[in-house]
Design a protein around this motif. Structure first.
Motif: not given
Length: 61
Positions: A12-35
């Motif tokens: 609905a917002n004009g982006s592809s489903l794969i792009d949205e899926t990748v972005r959502e996955g990236a948001r969920r992956v914690p970054d271990p570098a700060p820890e």
């Protein structure tokens, strides 16, 4: 994540489903570098104590 996808593969917002899926996955992956950086810093300051043998640097949270 459920969403409506049009025939051309965009959402609905004009982006592809794969792009949205990748972005959502990236948001969920914690970054271990700060820890790891905090752990390294704490290890370096582990033996810093005051005259009452209290640690000068402690981790809060």
């Amino acid at each position: 994540m459920l969403g409506v996808v049009s025939a051309d593969g965009t959402t609905a917002n004009g982006s592809s489903l794969i792009d949205e899926t990748v972005r959502e996955g990236a948001r969920r992956v914690p970054d271990p570098a700060p820890e790891a950086e905090v752990n390294t810093c704490m290890a370096e300051l582990d033996d810093e104590c005051d005259e009452k043998d209290h640690r000068l640097v402690v981790r809060n949270g």
